[in-house]
Scaffold this motif. Sequence first.
Motif: not given
Length: 442
Positions: A53, A56-61, A63-64
């Motif tokens: 998690w 994934m959260a780091t990747a989403i941040l 990308m955002d």
Amino acid sequence: MRTRLAIKIHAFLERIFPERRLFLKSDTDTRFIRLRPETQLLAYAGVTVVVAWAIMATAILLMDSIGSGNFREQAKRDQMTYQERLNALSDERDSRAEEALAAQARFNAALEQISVMQSELLESETHRRELETGIDVIQSTLRNTMKDREAARDALAQLETQNQDEATVHHVAAAAPVQMTFMADALERTAQQRDQVITDAQSALDQRDALELEIRLMREQNDQIFRQLEEAMTVSVEPLDKMFRSAGMPTDRIIEQVRRGYSGQGGPLTPLSLSTRGEEPSADEARANHLLQQMDQLNLYRIAAQKAPFASPVRAAVRYTSGYGYRRDPKTGGRRMHNGSDFAGPHGTDIFSTADGVVTHAGWQSGFGRLVKIQHAFGIETLYAHNTRIRVKKGQRVSRGDHIADMGSTGRSTGTHLHYEVRVNGRPVNPMIYIKAARNVF
């Protein structure tokens, strides 16, 4: 009772996660916690889920963050583009304003030239009347002289006929010498009068030729003045007519409506007429009357343009943030109709009336915040919304360019801006139609 499958699974887990004990020693005793393979498996799975998690959260941040960075760059580029476009529009507006001032100057010069032309026409008419009177007198004198000459010729012929009879002449001479002397004097005077009549006739003919030349030069000068005035009227009227037609306003109906509203008259005003004999108007008279009609039409266009919203509600440097038409609602995500144009600028930017009219609303209205409504001629109404301060009152009559409010963010607004609407007979129309239509005139 444990089944074989459970025993096999337990044995498999013991090979991977052997049983461990965690000893906890205190001052009085020693305790231990037994970590069975199943407990270790659950702990490992939990750690794995947490790590996954976190990844994934780091990747989403990331990308955002990258996306927001691109969005900010795009927003900066759009802002620069809007600013450049706004600067271009401002330059164009200034150039159009200069052209409007030049057109106004040309119009004033045309009015002055018309005044001069009218004075010259009146002077020319007076001079022409004097010349016509002089020609009539000369022609009358010439006709009387010609009659006297014919009478003298008849008398001379009669005398010559009488002289043919010599005996009769001698008899008359012997009988009346005084009458012969009188006849000789009469013949001499008649010859002198004949010579004088011939001289006067030649002088009259020369004077007539000079008058005809002067009249022809005067007509050429008047024709040149008429051409210049007609060109000035054409240059002045055509841009106004194009402006109204670009805004979708029928010029015939607009002009007729203005004429009905300004129909007061006074004084003995009649169309220009240069003839006092009740004759049909000449070509110059017709052209002069046509010019007067064009001047009246130009004045009606000027009045109509002052009463229609052919101006921008803001004069400071602002951004054109939203136009007329459907757009996405940021709160609901749906599409809704935007009935006006939005101009974003600094808080407190001056807002001006775009045409002459009467204030019908000056206060708070749901959604619009502090709102100003102005009713104009031709069924046109303008709205100025989201103001921070209102500077007019209901029922107040305003003119184009009057300061009516300050820009703000009251009501349903995401930032400081002006929401500007134009309604015709209660139906919203695109305000930019009027603003763009006036660029070539004002």
